[in-house]
Design an enzyme around this catalytic site. Structure first.
Site, PDB file in Angstrom:
ATOM      1  N   HIS A  96      46.735 -23.141 -49.628  1.00 38.75           N
ATOM      2  CA  HIS A  96      46.963 -24.412 -48.923  1.00 38.75           C
ATOM      3  C   HIS A  96      45.624 -24.993 -48.495  1.00 38.75           C
ATOM      4  O   HIS A  96      44.767 -24.278 -47.974  1.00 38.75           O
ATOM      5  CB  HIS A  96      47.835 -24.197 -47.684  1.00 38.75           C
ATOM      6  CG  HIS A  96      48.023 -25.459 -46.907  1.00 38.75           C
ATOM      7  ND1 HIS A  96      48.929 -26.423 -47.286  1.00 38.75           N
ATOM      8  CD2 HIS A  96      47.395 -25.950 -45.811  1.00 38.75           C
ATOM      9  CE1 HIS A  96      48.863 -27.443 -46.452  1.00 38.75           C
ATOM     10  NE2 HIS A  96      47.930 -27.180 -45.547  1.00 38.75           N
ATOM     11  N   ASP A 104      60.257 -29.021 -38.784  1.00 39.07           N
ATOM     12  CA  ASP A 104      58.920 -29.616 -38.983  1.00 39.07           C
ATOM     13  C   ASP A 104      59.047 -31.087 -39.346  1.00 39.07           C
ATOM     14  O   ASP A 104      58.278 -31.923 -38.878  1.00 39.07           O
ATOM     15  CB  ASP A 104      58.151 -28.865 -40.070  1.00 39.07           C
ATOM     16  CG  ASP A 104      56.851 -29.590 -40.401  1.00 39.07           C
ATOM     17  OD1 ASP A 104      56.012 -29.702 -39.496  1.00 39.07           O
ATOM     18  OD2 ASP A 104      56.694 -30.084 -41.531  1.00 39.07           O
TER      19      ASP A 104
END
Ligand code: URA
Length: 455
Positions: A96, A175
């Site tokens: 990431h 989220d």
């Protein structure tokens, strides 16, 4: 008459939403079940959006403890589906990046390490602010589908070794809600909330390990090394605490990565990297991050051996072939790897030239990112449609010697007037001086391992 014996309850009732907000407002640490109640309440509607917004602001202003950050990440992760990927027989390692300008590394990296024997179930995002997004880049490939369901995703990862998709509504729904509230309440730039947001999505893929590329510099969200190091350490420690080993590299984002900014242009550069060509910095960073992933899975005895293995896979064409297979499996046109003309092309191109002789001492990334965004490569508003063909090509790099009239950049635009409107911003991003730059910042500025110490 018997006296009434008042027995103390075994567990005290959870505080109300208002009491939870007050605790964080006053700097009192929430317990794990209180953090869970907050997230559960948001999804059930028991906690109103305005109450969550108030809590987020309290968290932003006072920060959260490490234990609260881990609890929040865990609660957000388990607010949705966590994939088990049982049919995948091998190590599942992902990467990431915290986002930068020209950062297209995920595109060549996933097929490269898959060709080395890893499995990469990558859940990626769209452009955010001035930074580009992996999904927007992949969608520049005709037909490429980033919206796969769980079963299709697992099947492709298992068969091809890698797949790159977007967050589905079932992955970390908390989220999605919290991010939308942060976006409009000035609470995005909070380290603990960033950690919970990133990891709740990434860990939902059921990973065995995660390599993080934490960008530092003018083109990154973390401009200075101190805050980037703190973010990297929090990401590594939280991931490790939740059972997924992680390593972070701190990498330079003071100048754009590679030579293209814009979706189809970045796909082109990714294919060049997979052909063992392309610019040195984006190719070397792909190799460096890939080596960390192989080391994490125990697929190489040393970083040097891992990099050698990956270089061989670029040179042999195996990594490129894996990319073509991933593209085809996700509905895209695999012929792009042999014929770059199949990628979308902007109707207008114009070149900017150096106005003086000298050395390129600086290429400022924010101005270039803004110009690319305004050309249509990103979104100014959430509902904007991205134009895949537009963007910028950098024709020089820091340290290059130029003459008056040397081409500096090519603008790919919808029209001549759209190109003209950004020309000054692009030109101002290049600094030319009489002497060469004294020091060029290295690409990798540090590594943070599981114990949280830079090495
Ligand atoms: N990326 C995310 O997914 N979340 C953040 O909060 C910041 C970057």
């Amino acid at each position: 008459m018997d006296p009434i014996v008042q027995k103390a309850p075994k567990t005290s009732p959870l505080p109300t939403p208002v009491q939870l907000i007050e605790k964080t407002r006053d700097g009192v640490e929430l317990k794990k079940d209180e953090v869970r109640a907050l997230v559960r309440g948001l999804l059930s509607g028991e906690l109103a959006d305005y109450q969550m917004s108030a809590w987020l602001m309290a968290a932003y202003l006072n920060g959260l403890s490490d234990a609260e950050m881990v609890a929040l990440t865990e609660a957000m992760l388990h607010s949705g589906e966590v994939l088990s990927m049982k049919s995948v027989r091998g190590a599942k390692i992902d990467k990431h990046s915290t986002g930068g300008v020209g950062d297209k590394v995920s595109l060549p990296l996933a097929p490269l390490v898959a060709a080395a024997g890893l499995f990469v179930p990558m859940i990626s995002g769209r452009g955010l602010g001035h930074t580009g997004g992996t999904l927007d880049k992949l969608e520049a490939i005709p037909g490429y589908n980033t919206q796969l369901d769980k079963a299709q995703f697992e099947k492709i990862v298992s068969k091809v070794g890698c797949a790159i998709i977007g967050q589905t509504p079932r992955i970390a729904p908390a989220d999605k809600k919290i991010y939308a509230l942060r976006d409009v309440t000035g609470t995005v730039a909070c380290r603990q909330l960033i950690v919970a947001s990133i990891l709740s999505k990434k860990l939902a893929a059921g990973l065995d390990g995660l390599v993080l590329d934490v960008k530092v510099g003018r083109g990154a969200f973390m401009v200075d090394k101190k805050s980037a190091t703190a973010l990297a350490r929090s990401l590594v420690e939280t991931s490790t605490a939740l059972g997924t080993p992680a390593t972070a590299l701190l990498t330079n984002m003071d100048t754009p990565l590679g030579v293209t900014i814009g979706n189809a242009l970045e796909v082109r550069e990714s294919i060049e990297i997979l052909k063992n060509e392309g610019p040195k910095d984006s190719r070397e960073l792909t190799l460096r991050l890939g080596a960390e992933m192989l080391l994490m899975a125990g697929l190489a005895p040393s970083r040097a051996a891992a990099e050698k293995k990956l270089r061989d896979l670029l040179a042999s064409g195996h990594a490129l072939e894996r990319f073509a297979r991933m593209v085809e499996a996700q509905g895209g046109d695999p012929r792009i790897v042999d014929d770059l003309n199949r990628l979308p092309k902007a109707p207008h191109r114009s070149v900017l030239f150096a106005q003086q002789k000298g050395y390129v001492v600086d290429i400022e990334p924010r101005g270039l990112a803004e110009a690319a965004l305004r050309l249509g490569a990103g979104r100014l508003r959430a509902e904007d449609r991205v134009e895949p063909s537009v963007g910028l090509e950098l024709l020089v790099r820091p340290g290059d010697e130029v003459e008056k009239g040397t081409p500096l950049a090519r603008i790919h635009a919808r029209s001549a007037s759209a190109a003209r409107a950004q020309a000054e911003l692009v030109r101002r991003s290049f600094s030319i001086a009489r002497r060469p730059p004294q020091n060029i910042t290295p690409l990798v500025l540090g590594t943070i391992t599981g114990k949280g110490r830079p090495s």
